[in-house]
Structure formats: C-alpha cells, structure tokens
Scaffold this motif. Structure first.
Motif, mmCIF file in Angstrom:
data_model
loop_
_atom_site.group_PDB
_atom_site.id
_atom_site.type_symbol
_atom_site.label_atom_id
_atom_site.label_comp_id
_atom_site.label_asym_id
_atom_site.label_seq_id
_atom_site.Cartn_x
_atom_site.Cartn_y
_atom_site.Cartn_z
ATOM 1 N N VAL A 47 -12.575 -18.002 8.925
ATOM 2 C CA VAL A 47 -11.829 -16.746 9.039
ATOM 3 C C VAL A 47 -11.017 -16.495 7.772
ATOM 4 C CG1 VAL A 47 -9.956 -15.614 10.302
ATOM 5 C CG2 VAL A 47 -11.727 -16.837 11.550
ATOM 6 N N LEU A 69 -5.623 -16.496 15.044
ATOM 7 C CA LEU A 69 -6.739 -15.548 14.955
ATOM 8 C C LEU A 69 -6.257 -14.106 14.908
ATOM 9 C CD1 LEU A 69 -9.320 -17.185 17.415
ATOM 10 C CD2 LEU A 69 -9.369 -17.185 14.917
ATOM 11 N N THR A 92 -13.237 -11.463 13.980
ATOM 12 C CA THR A 92 -12.999 -12.695 14.756
ATOM 13 C C THR A 92 -13.652 -12.633 16.130
ATOM 14 O OG1 THR A 92 -10.901 -11.818 15.626
ATOM 15 C CG2 THR A 92 -10.804 -13.113 13.577
#
Length: 312
Positions: free
Chosen positions: A166, A185, A192
């Motif tokens: 990420v 996240l 994501t």
C-alpha cells in the motif's frame, strides 16, 4: 503522475485516546498501573503452574500459555503509549508501526485460538472423562499449541505483506493509541479494496470458526452437566470451566466491539473504551478470574508465596 503525488512515509503520529494535555498524566498513571498488574499477575500464574507438579495438566498447560500470550499482547501496545505520553511525542516510525501491528495481530490471534483449545479441553474432560488422558496427551497438547502459533504467524505475515504493497500520502495521523491495521489502511492513497476485503474476511473467519468451536463445546458441556443427577456433581463439573467461560465472555464481547468499530475513520469514545477493554483490561483481569475462582490455583499461589517468604 499518480506515483509522483505519493510521498515516502517515514513514520506515523499516534493521536492516542485524548489530545487534552491535562488528561495525559492521568492516562500515564492509569495505564502504567494496569500494565504492571497485568504483567505481574500473569507472571505469577506462570510461576505457580510451573512450580506445582499437581498443575502439570493440559488445562493448566494452556492457561500458562494464555498468560504468556497476555503479557506479550499488552507489551506490544502499552509501553510505546507510555513512552509517548512521558516524552510528549506522538511519533512512531514506519517500521515500528508495522512491527507493532504484526505482533499485535499474532498475540490477539493466539488469545483467540487458545481460548478455543481450552474450551475443547473442558469438553473432553467433562463429556469424555474416561478418555481424557488418552485424548489430551502431552504430544497432542504440544501440537495444538504449535498449530495455534502457525495460524497466527501466517495470518499476521499475510496481512503485513498486504500493507507493504500500500502507498501512503501526506496524512499520517492514526486516531488511536496503537497501530491498528484498519486505521493504517484508512491513511492509504492507493487502492485498498483487496487489503480491506482480506482484512475483514480473514479476521471474521478467525473470529467465527473459533467462536463456533467454543459455543459447540459449551453446548455439549451444558448438556452433559444437565444429565448429572446430584446438585453437587453439577456444581463440581461446572466449576472446572466457570473461569474459562468468564474470560470467553469478556474476550469475545470486547473483541466484537473492536471488530465492528475498527473500520470507522474516526473512532468514537465508545470505540476507544472498547479497545482499551480488549487490549488492557481483559489481559489484566484474567489472572484474577482464574486465581479467585479456582481452588487449585489459590493453593499453588499460596505455596509460591510461602516459598518466597521462607527463602528470605
């Protein structure tokens, strides 16, 4: 162009439970006290079990491992929080955040799976007492513990590798007192969807299957206990799993609260309290629940304390 808009993140800011400076000293004293009580209490459980040969049974083998897991579980989050309060800093490095997240998932998962294995142990002891020592051999207990570790290590590694894929942008503030995967996240500027799906699917799976195992075990246990004719026999049978049942309610109750509030961008006060209950209060109460409700543990702790006074 999209790659150019992304910045290399060197660290995150843990906003904690409150930004009010007047509450920081209160939080420091409160969490330090709870952390010390949790570590000392669980350490005493481990020492009492290891020093008393009468407690070298499958039930207490798993209990000592649960206490060890609880020590590690609280140690992944609380020391860093205390350091940040004391130094008046909210910073945590990128590597430190991922490391904290990785070990938090390992020990949270271990708590979950060990409670399931302990429920299975009580199911065998009460529903199949004549075959208990044949089924729950030291080798099988060791294999069950190894399986719990392997599942948690693989799950945590898989989730951590997903986070490494990420990309993060400018915002690095985590509205929590530790690096929680769901909150990390939320800061990502890349897609994501896969990570979010994996997070909630696998976490849900690791929650549902063990909880189903616990519920099944206790449904059979209650059925067997109801079949006992004498009231004294019922009491003795239920007293062997009363402590475990109390911890199961506490752990899964707070765990479900954390699961359902972890996806929100800005956790509420209720969500923060639930996280504290899950990460600090539950591990702190485990030694009290087992020592106050268990005659064998009381005796082992008395022996441990008497040996300590005699050696002085």
């Amino acid at each position: 162009m999209e790659a150019e808009n992304r910045t290399t993140v060197s660290g995150f800011l843990l906003l904690g439970l409150s930004e009010d400076p007047e509450l920081q000293h209160l939080f420091f004293g409160l969490f330090l006290s709870m952390y010390l009580v949790s570590v000392i209490g669980n350490l005493l459980i481990i020492l009492a079990i290891s020093s008393d040969s009468h407690l070298h049974t499958p039930m207490y083998f798993f209990l000592s491992n649960l206490s060890f897991t609880d020590i590690c579980f609280t140690s992944t989050t609380i020391p860093k929080m205390l350091v940040n309060i004391q130094t008046q800093s909210k910073a945590i490095t990128y590597e430190g955040c991922l490391t904290q997240m990785y070990f938090f998932m390992i020990f949270a998962g271990l708590d979950n799976l060990l409670l399931t294995v302990m429920a299975y142990d009580r199911f065998v002891a009460i529903c199949h007492p004549l075959h208990y020592m044949v089924i729950m051999t030291p080798c099988r207990c060791g294999l069950l513990l190894l399986l719990c570790w392997l599942i948690c290590l693989i799950y945590s590694l898989l989730q951590s590798l997903m986070v490494l894929r990420v990309s993060f942008c400018g915002e690095t503030e985590i509205p929590h007192f530790f690096c929680e995967l769901a909150q990390i996240l939320k800061l990502a500027c890349s897609d994501t969807l896969i990570s979010d799906t994996l997070l909630y699917f696998v976490t849900g799976l690791l929650g549902v299957i063990p909880l189903t195992g616990v519920l099944f075990s206790y449904s059979r246990i209650i059925s067997s206990i109801m079949g006992i004719s004498s009231a004294l026999g019922k009491y003795k049978a239920f007293s062997t799993c009363g402590s475990h049942l109390s911890i199961v309610f506490l752990f899964y109750g707070t765990g479900l609260g954390v699961y359902f509030t972890s996806g929100t961008a800005h956790p509420s006060i209720k969500g923060s309290i639930t996280s504290v209950m899950y990460t600090v209060v539950t591990p702190m109460l485990n030694p009290f629940i087992y020592s106050l409700r268990n005659r064998d543990m009381k005796g082992a702790l008395r022996k441990l304390f008497s040996r300590g006074t005699c050696s002085q």
